[in-house]
Design a protein around this motif. Structure first.
Motif, PDB file in Angstrom:
ATOM      1  N   GLN A   1       7.956  -7.503   6.246  1.00  0.00           N
ATOM      2  CA  GLN A   1       7.059  -8.566   5.737  1.00  0.00           C
ATOM      3  C   GLN A   1       6.164  -8.718   5.672  1.00  0.00           C
ATOM      4  OE1 GLN A   1       7.915 -12.277   7.969  1.00  0.00           O
ATOM      5  NE2 GLN A   1      10.301 -12.696   7.421  1.00  0.00           N
TER       6      GLN A   1
ATOM      7  N   SER B   1       8.294  -7.928  -3.007  1.00  0.00           N
ATOM      8  CA  SER B   1       9.692  -8.831  -2.837  1.00  0.00           C
ATOM      9  C   SER B   1      10.248  -8.269  -1.712  1.00  0.00           C
ATOM     10  CB  SER B   1      11.039  -8.039  -3.727  1.00  0.00           C
ATOM     11  OG  SER B   1      11.816  -6.963  -3.724  1.00  0.00           O
ATOM     12  N   TRP B   2      10.847  -8.367  -0.991  1.00  0.00           N
ATOM     13  CA  TRP B   2      11.337  -8.895   1.085  1.00  0.00           C
ATOM     14  C   TRP B   2      12.477  -9.370   0.413  1.00  0.00           C
ATOM     15  CZ3 TRP B   2      12.999 -12.077   4.445  1.00  0.00           C
ATOM     16  CH2 TRP B   2      13.254 -12.007   5.878  1.00  0.00           C
ATOM     17  N   ILE B   3      14.036  -8.758   0.909  1.00  0.00           N
ATOM     18  CA  ILE B   3      15.098  -9.732   0.830  1.00  0.00           C
ATOM     19  C   ILE B   3      15.945  -8.779   2.296  1.00  0.00           C
ATOM     20  CG2 ILE B   3      16.062  -8.374  -0.762  1.00  0.00           C
ATOM     21  CD1 ILE B   3      17.598 -10.599  -1.639  1.00  0.00           C
ATOM     22  N   PRO B   4      15.750  -9.673   3.010  1.00  0.00           N
ATOM     23  CA  PRO B   4      16.837  -9.386   4.602  1.00  0.00           C
ATOM     24  C   PRO B   4      18.289  -8.695   4.008  1.00  0.00           C
ATOM     25  CG  PRO B   4      16.329 -11.523   4.724  1.00  0.00           C
ATOM     26  CD  PRO B   4      16.083 -11.255   3.356  1.00  0.00           C
TER      27      PRO B   4
ATOM     28  N   TYR C   1      21.207 -10.585   5.920  1.00  0.00           N
ATOM     29  CA  TYR C   1      21.704 -11.479   6.450  1.00  0.00           C
ATOM     30  C   TYR C   1      23.387 -12.316   6.541  1.00  0.00           C
ATOM     31  CZ  TYR C   1      22.845 -14.383   2.255  1.00  0.00           C
ATOM     32  OH  TYR C   1      23.473 -15.457   1.172  1.00  0.00           O
ATOM     33  N   GLY C   2      23.464 -12.709   7.471  1.00  0.00           N
ATOM     34  CA  GLY C   2      24.968 -12.739   8.453  1.00  0.00           C
ATOM     35  C   GLY C   2      25.068 -13.188   9.437  1.00  0.00           C
ATOM     36  N   PRO C   3      25.803 -13.731  10.554  1.00  0.00           N
ATOM     37  CA  PRO C   3      26.482 -14.062  11.581  1.00  0.00           C
ATOM     38  C   PRO C   3      25.911 -13.046  11.872  1.00  0.00           C
ATOM     39  CG  PRO C   3      28.386 -13.081  10.607  1.00  0.00           C
ATOM     40  CD  PRO C   3      27.492 -12.614   9.419  1.00  0.00           C
TER      41      PRO C   3
ATOM     42  N   PRO D   1      15.230  -7.292  -6.823  1.00  0.00           N
ATOM     43  CA  PRO D   1      14.675  -7.315  -5.842  1.00  0.00           C
ATOM     44  C   PRO D   1      15.807  -6.074  -4.528  1.00  0.00           C
ATOM     45  CG  PRO D   1      16.102  -9.136  -6.314  1.00  0.00           C
ATOM     46  CD  PRO D   1      16.213  -8.282  -7.175  1.00  0.00           C
ATOM     47  N   MET D   2      17.413  -5.955  -4.797  1.00  0.00           N
ATOM     48  CA  MET D   2      17.665  -5.004  -4.391  1.00  0.00           C
ATOM     49  C   MET D   2      17.452  -3.738  -4.243  1.00  0.00           C
ATOM     50  SD  MET D   2      20.103  -7.399  -2.941  1.00  0.00           S
ATOM     51  CE  MET D   2      20.328  -9.465  -4.466  1.00  0.00           C
TER      52      MET D   2
END
Lengths: 187, 359
Positions: free
Chosen positions: A20, A34-37, A39-41, A62-63
């Motif tokens: 970030q 662009s920032w993309i995490p 995510y999951g459990p 963004p990937m």
């Protein structure tokens, strides 16, 4: 200029925050970001990673498929991303935690003892800033000044006092990446 | 001024900027940052945030608030949106304006929590029972999440109907620079004289969806269909990218369109004349934008995060005048730009005839 980076480690190491900071600093320098995490459990101690793109041009996907730079905070992340870094790319490794050595010969690897440096600075949690400092020194994606300003914007007003040690950590990370010995920096 | 924000939070901020003061929802990954954001922000602007006991309760609270003429929103992700369908049908029948956000995840069933576009059919064909459709907006960037959410409130009020903002988990979770353009909000919407706001001094307003007389119900259906015709004529939107000389057109929406645009760039770099048509409204579907490319385009590749749903609408638009190929990933797997590029190469176009394969 078009930089695609991956930042990966354990949850709690500041991996997502580091990404970030880069994105926010890019925005402050009028870049497309662009920032993309992932995510999951996910939970503390589990793995976490994010993809960050900073570019002079509008960002398509963004990937990040083939990162130019990977910031590797722990060993599972090394295993996951070592093969993905594009040939000629950069891998910054937190060598205080990661014992395994990179086997690829076609990428630039920088071992940064980020955990050790952070500990000597008196706060192990600034290890991510040591890594970030090294990243910025090696890539010049954004200036360290923008990164610290970005951190100042992201954290709450009450926590502004921690900016100084974070800045110091980033500066040392940059110097280590530039080839100075850790011992000479921490005296 | 541009700020860096997460997609889900941007939807919340855009709703507040659009004058929405009521939010009813129930948490579900990957959209929970949206209710979390509004739980904090709504009280600050004198609005109401209410976490209902279920999705069914939340959508019926939307019905109530919309009936008073208030701007109201609910949000969920795929399984939760399925639960809301009865309420959406009722809102449509009662011609109540509201905004419904679906941050799609993989299905069917409880599915998974990773991004998907597999609710396209549900969103664009009404979703609940009865002859109806909702306007469906398909943002493909965090900026568009802001723009389209604000636009959704205006469209809902203008046409007296639910409007859906159809995003996906990737878009909800990602951060990009965003600017909120309140100046784009419509300033000349008619007063909501139909709202149930207390009837002292005027005739009673009744909001109802029950028509036991079939003649009256048919009249009501005709009225809805006329409205849909008007929307089809006025509201379909698409963005074209490098289509002017394109021999291969990719059709894709949302996050997939972002990824596909990178594949188009790579194809162009290899000398393949690729382009893209990106529907920004999924209903009404921008068929003409696709049809206009058929003068020079040899084939079409539809790419989605599902098993091929918008594909039907693309085929209807193309009317058999060009082969339509499909590439999709399901279950929460996001297609890679390199995979899409491989598909483009297989389809070929003039410079790649050796790769041609049968549809």
């Amino acid at each position: 200029m078009h930089f695609e980076s991956v930042i990966a480690g354990f949850g709690g190491q500041g991996v997502l925050l580091t990404g970030q900071i880069i994105a926010y600093a890019g925005l402050m320098e009028d870049k497309h970001v662009s920032w993309i995490p992932s995510y999951g459990p996910e939970m503390r101690g589990g793995t976490a990673n994010c993809s960050v793109i900073v570019s002079d041009n509008k960002i398509g996907s963004p990937m990040v498929e083939e990162p130019g730079v990977a910031l590797i905070f722990n060993e599972p992340s090394m295993e996951k991303f070592e093969q993905q870094v594009r040939p000629g790319g950069i891998m910054v490794v937190n060598s205080s935690i990661v014992e395994k050595k990179v086997s690829r010969k076609d990428i630039h690897v920088y071992d940064i003892p980020a955990g050790k440096i952070a500990k000597q600075l008196g706060n192990e949690r600034v290890a991510n800033m040591v890594m970030l400092g090294a990243y910025l020194e090696l890539t010049g994606v954004v200036s360290t000044e923008s990164a610290i300003n970005a951190l100042g914007k992201i954290i709450s007003k009450k926590k502004q006092s921690i900016l100084e040690i974070n800045k110091k950590a980033a500066e040392i990370g940059a110097s280590v990446a530039a080839g100075y010995s850790v011992d000479s920096l921490l005296g | 001024m541009k700020v860096l924000m997460k997609g889900n939070e941007v939807i919340g901020e855009a709703a507040i900027k659009a004058g929405c003061r009521y939010f009813f929802g129930y948490p579900i990954t990957p959209q929970s940052e949206l209710p979390e954001f509004l739980a904090k922000k709504m009280p600050e602007v004198g609005g109401v945030f209410l976490q209902a006991e279920s999705e069914v309760a939340a959508i019926n609270m939307v019905y109530g608030a919309a009936g008073t003429g208030a701007r109201v929103m609910t949000s969920s992700s795929s399984p939760g949106i399925s639960l809301k369908q009865e309420g959406i049908s009722y809102l449509t029948a009662a011609e109540l304006p509201c905004v419904i956000v679906n941050v799609m995840r993989g299905g069917p069933g409880l599915g998974g929590i990773q991004p998907s576009q597999s609710d396209y059919f549900q969103a664009t064909r009404g979703g609940g029972h009865g002859d109806y459709q909702n306007i469906v907006l398909a943002p493909s960037s965090v900026q568009e999440l802001a723009d389209f959410t604000m636009k959704a409130f205006d469209l809902a009020d203008y046409y007296h109907m639910p409007v859906m903002v159809l995003g996906d988990g990737a878009m909800g979770q990602m951060m990009e620079a965003v600017e909120f353009k309140e100046e784009n909000l419509c300033s000349s919407l008619p007063e909501k004289t139909w709202a149930t706001t207390g009837c002292s001094g005027r005739e009673r307003n009744i909001i109802n969806t029950l028509y036991l007389n079939p003649d009256l119900l048919e009249e009501h259906n005709k009225h809805l269909q006329q409205k849909y015709e008007q929307i089809k004529n006025n509201e379909s939107r698409a963005e074209t990218y490098l289509t002017q000389d394109a021999e291969i057109i990719i059709t894709a929406f949302g996050t997939t369109a972002r990824i596909a645009s990178s594949a188009v760039d790579s194809a162009r770099a290899m000398g393949i004349k690729a382009g893209m048509v990106r529907p920004m409204t999924l209903w009404p579907f921008p068929s003409s934008a696709i049809r206009e490319t058929l003068t020079h385009c040899r084939s079409i590749l539809d790419v989605e995060m599902n098993a091929g749903q918008m594909l039907d609408d693309v085929r209807l638009a193309v009317e058999g005048k060009a082969p339509v190929y499909f590439y999709g990933r399901t279950g929460g797997i996001v297609p890679k730009a390199s995979e899409i590029l491989e598909e483009i190469k297989k389809i070929g176009g003039i410079s790649y005839e050796s790769h041609l394969r049968q549809a």
